[in-house]
Design an enzyme around this catalytic site. Structure first.
Site, mmCIF file in Angstrom:
data_model
loop_
_atom_site.group_PDB
_atom_site.id
_atom_site.type_symbol
_atom_site.label_atom_id
_atom_site.label_comp_id
_atom_site.label_asym_id
_atom_site.label_seq_id
_atom_site.Cartn_x
_atom_site.Cartn_y
_atom_site.Cartn_z
ATOM 1 N N LYS A 1 -6.759 -25.679 39.030
ATOM 2 C CA LYS A 1 -5.801 -26.777 38.823
ATOM 3 C C LYS A 1 -4.400 -26.341 39.186
ATOM 4 O O LYS A 1 -4.014 -25.210 38.965
ATOM 5 C CB LYS A 1 -5.800 -27.143 37.339
ATOM 6 C CG LYS A 1 -6.543 -28.410 37.055
ATOM 7 C CD LYS A 1 -6.057 -29.043 35.784
ATOM 8 C CE LYS A 1 -7.025 -30.113 35.353
ATOM 9 N NZ LYS A 1 -7.599 -29.868 34.058
ATOM 10 N N ASP B 1 -13.128 -22.822 39.899
ATOM 11 C CA ASP B 1 -11.996 -23.386 40.632
ATOM 12 C C ASP B 1 -12.478 -24.441 41.615
ATOM 13 O O ASP B 1 -13.646 -24.843 41.595
ATOM 14 C CB ASP B 1 -11.158 -22.299 41.308
ATOM 15 C CG ASP B 1 -12.017 -21.345 42.095
ATOM 16 O OD1 ASP B 1 -12.897 -21.827 42.826
ATOM 17 O OD2 ASP B 1 -11.834 -20.114 41.952
ATOM 18 N N MET C 1 -10.522 -20.298 55.873
ATOM 19 C CA MET C 1 -9.140 -20.600 55.469
ATOM 20 C C MET C 1 -8.236 -20.777 56.689
ATOM 21 O O MET C 1 -7.092 -20.328 56.694
ATOM 22 C CB MET C 1 -8.595 -19.473 54.575
ATOM 23 C CG MET C 1 -9.348 -19.374 53.266
ATOM 24 S SD MET C 1 -8.727 -18.079 52.193
ATOM 25 C CE MET C 1 -9.642 -16.673 52.795
HETATM 26 N N1 SAH Z 1 -16.231 -16.964 49.034
HETATM 27 C C1 SAH Z 1 -16.243 -18.139 49.859
HETATM 28 C C2 SAH Z 1 -15.013 -18.221 50.745
HETATM 29 C C3 SAH Z 1 -13.725 -18.323 49.977
HETATM 30 S S1 SAH Z 1 -12.335 -18.553 50.994
HETATM 31 C C4 SAH Z 1 -17.542 -18.160 50.681
HETATM 32 O O1 SAH Z 1 -18.285 -17.184 50.714
HETATM 33 O O2 SAH Z 1 -17.819 -19.204 51.291
HETATM 34 C C5 SAH Z 1 -12.220 -20.307 51.058
HETATM 35 C C6 SAH Z 1 -12.589 -20.823 52.425
HETATM 36 O O3 SAH Z 1 -14.003 -20.937 52.528
HETATM 37 C C7 SAH Z 1 -12.103 -22.218 52.713
HETATM 38 O O4 SAH Z 1 -10.759 -22.224 53.106
HETATM 39 C C8 SAH Z 1 -13.016 -22.613 53.830
HETATM 40 O O5 SAH Z 1 -12.629 -22.014 55.034
HETATM 41 C C9 SAH Z 1 -14.326 -21.990 53.413
HETATM 42 N N2 SAH Z 1 -15.206 -22.938 52.720
HETATM 43 C C10 SAH Z 1 -15.709 -22.802 51.483
HETATM 44 N N3 SAH Z 1 -16.523 -23.834 51.179
HETATM 45 C C11 SAH Z 1 -16.539 -24.643 52.253
HETATM 46 C C12 SAH Z 1 -17.195 -25.859 52.577
HETATM 47 N N4 SAH Z 1 -18.003 -26.465 51.705
HETATM 48 N N5 SAH Z 1 -16.981 -26.405 53.778
HETATM 49 C C13 SAH Z 1 -16.178 -25.816 54.676
HETATM 50 N N6 SAH Z 1 -15.526 -24.662 54.425
HETATM 51 C C14 SAH Z 1 -15.704 -24.074 53.243
#
Ligand code: SAH
Length: 508
Positions: free
Chosen positions: A65, A43, A180
């Site tokens: 998507k 995703d 998030m």
């Molecule tokens: N499993 C993921 C989190 C999923 S929830 C993890 O461990 O990172 C999705 C949230 O992760 C986004 O809304 C954001 O808050 C954060 N996130 C994920 N990738 C990011 C990135 N490259 N930069 C900033 N925030 C990120």
């Protein structure tokens, strides 16, 4: 009994953490599984670079998507995983960061268990820790924070998140990381202040972490909302609250010469890693998107005849590292001993080709000062009289090389096609997004065929929006032909390409 059914291979699903985006933050295990997967279900949060580790035969399914107005629902994703595994496939479910950190990985694993599908979990580098690290924010620090709290600030159907224990969080004196939380930022800050946290507590919002476009906005609980709004911060972003946000001395990302620059490399897969590595070392984000594939064409009468009568030639000429590799493979394939080459004098077009040759223990006798076909032809023409010379090279080779030799000598030339280049493209790269919306700054072309492969892959793209760094004259001419904005390296070497990228960065 149905034999096929009886012996059907059991499929399996690996829930793999993709890391925060930088492809080099993928685990070694994740990389191996991607290269072995039949199906890759991904995703929005899985970085593009990570996706390039899939095998050529892999099928990519994008479940991030928007179809119509809604995203692929969780129940549909679960169904896809079960369906593909039931077909006996190796399925990698790639999830941003770590699969069990707010990634709904647990739900997916539970569904697999219910359906009797075997699965494994491959942890990943979570954004909660790595995105701050790439901004020089240590999530813990002996003097500033001795605990770390990771909280979801996800809005449920338009309501504010209601389960956040603000009172407890306001008192912990550790680092708070909210995922998030872009749309709920004002709500978060207001509640922490209401529950007694000092409004002057340092806080930061970190956008698109570990990519060339990463941004950090630093303020306090009181000011962050306004600052984030002014900066038009978008998802994905994380919010960090705590003393560690005030730490500026550990910033490192932007200190590197090519930081902030995203470059697409179009060389064939087997050849892109050296250039990509050199660019990454200087701080660039690199997307390896091969535009061509090398297809050896050595299984024919003509090639075998030449190899079996190699004694006839006095010179052999190589015009690319690929030519060297394909030629050596052909020798192996026909079981021709390298000692049969010992009488040959060798010419190469430039330093890259010379290096490829040296890897086989051979050193060139002739290399032109300027690395192109025209100069190689001229240099050869000067030393040749009526020798037989062999040029094993691409099917569509530069005619100037031959022309220049013929102008100056009576040499008998065997122009031997040993490989062809086919166009190649990844389905998961959206060229419009990359170039028209400015996600990628430059594309690098190291041959005219990479230009043509790129143009094919990016059909429909407004090429005037593309800025290209080209290795030499011919390559630049090919790119100019499409209306691409071009810049040329001072010398046709990868080192000069990196230097050119640095030059461009200085103009920002
Ligand atoms: N499993 C993921 C989190 C999923 S929830 C993890 O461990 O990172 C999705 C949230 O992760 C986004 O809304 C954001 O808050 C954060 N996130 C994920 N990738 C990011 C990135 N490259 N930069 C900033 N925030 C990120």
């Amino acid at each position: 009994m149905n034999y096929e059914q009886n012996t059907k291979k059991q499929g399996k699903v690996w829930l793999v953490g993709a890391g925060p985006s930088d492809q080099e933050l993928l685990t070694v295990k994740g990389k191996r599984l991607l290269s072995e997967a039949d199906v890759i279900v991904y995703d929005r949060l899985a970085g593009q670079g990570v996706l390039t580790y899939g095998a050529e035969h892999a099928e990519y399914i994008d479940v991030g998507k928007h179809s119509g107005n809604h995203r692929v629902r969780q129940s549909e994703i679960n169904q896809i995983l079960v369906r593909e595994a039931m077909e006996g496939k190796k399925v990698v479910r790639l999830k941003g960061g770590d699969p069990f950190v707010f990634g709904r990985g647990a739900e997916e694993a539970e569904e697999l268990k219910k359906a009797g599908i075997p699965f494994e979990i491959v942890p990943g580098v979570t954004s909660a820790v790595s995105v701050p690290a790439y901004q020089g924010i240590p999530v813990t620090h002996r003097d500033a924070a001795s605990s770390l709290h990771i909280i979801t600030a996800h809005k449920k159907e338009g309501h504010e998140p209601d389960e956040i224990p603000f009172r407890e969080l306001a008192g912990v004196k550790g680092t708070l990381v909210f995922l998030m939380g872009v749309s709920t930022l004002p709500f978060l800050c207001a509640n922490l202040i209401r529950e007694g946290m000092d409004p002057q507590t340092p806080a930061a919002i970190l956008e698109r972490g570990t990519t060339a476009r990463q941004r950090k906005i630093t303020g306090t609980l009181e000011t962050l909302e306004t600052l984030a709004k002014e900066a038009k911060i978008q998802t994905p972003a994380i919010i960090v609250v705590g003393e560690v946000c005030a730490c500026r001395s550990l910033e490192w990302y932007d200190k590197r010469p090519l930081a902030g620059m995203k470059i697409m490399v179009t060389r064939p897969k087997e050849q892109s890693s050296r250039l990509a590595g050199m660019l990454r070392e200087e701080g660039a984000e690199v997307l390896e998107a091969p535009a061509i594939r090398i297809v050896p064409e050595v299984e024919n009468e003509r090639v075998s005849q030449v190899l079996f009568h190699i004694q006839k030639y006095q010179w052999i000429v190589f015009t690319s590292p690929t030519g060297v590799e394909v030629f050596w493979n052909a020798l192996r394939q026909y079981r021709v001993d390298v000692r049969s080459l010992s009488h040959l004098r060798i010419a190469v077009i430039g330093s890259g080709t010379a290096r490829a040759l040296e890897a086989h223990g051979m050193y060139a006798d002739l290399m032109p000062e300027i690395y192109d076909g025209e100069h190689l032809g001229a240099a050869l023409g000067e030393v040749l009289s009526d020798e037989h010379i062999l040029i094993p090279r691409a099917k569509i080779g530069n005619p100037e090389l031959i022309r220049e030799i013929q102008k100056r000598s009576e040499a008998v030339i065997e122009d031997l096609p040993i490989y062809d280049t086919h166009y190649e493209a990844y389905g998961f790269i959206n060229y419009q997004e990359e170039f028209e919306q400015g996600k990628t700054d430059y594309v690098m072309f190291t041959s005219a065929s990479t230009v043509r492969g790129f143009a094919q892959a990016a059909k429909g793209l407004d090429f005037s929006k593309v800025q290209a760094l080209c290795i030499g004259k011919q390559t630049k001419a090919a790119a100019d032909h499409y209306g691409i904005q071009t810049f040329m390296a001072e010398q046709p070497t990868l080192e000069a390409m990196v230097a050119l990228a640095k030059e461009r960065k200085k103009t920002w």
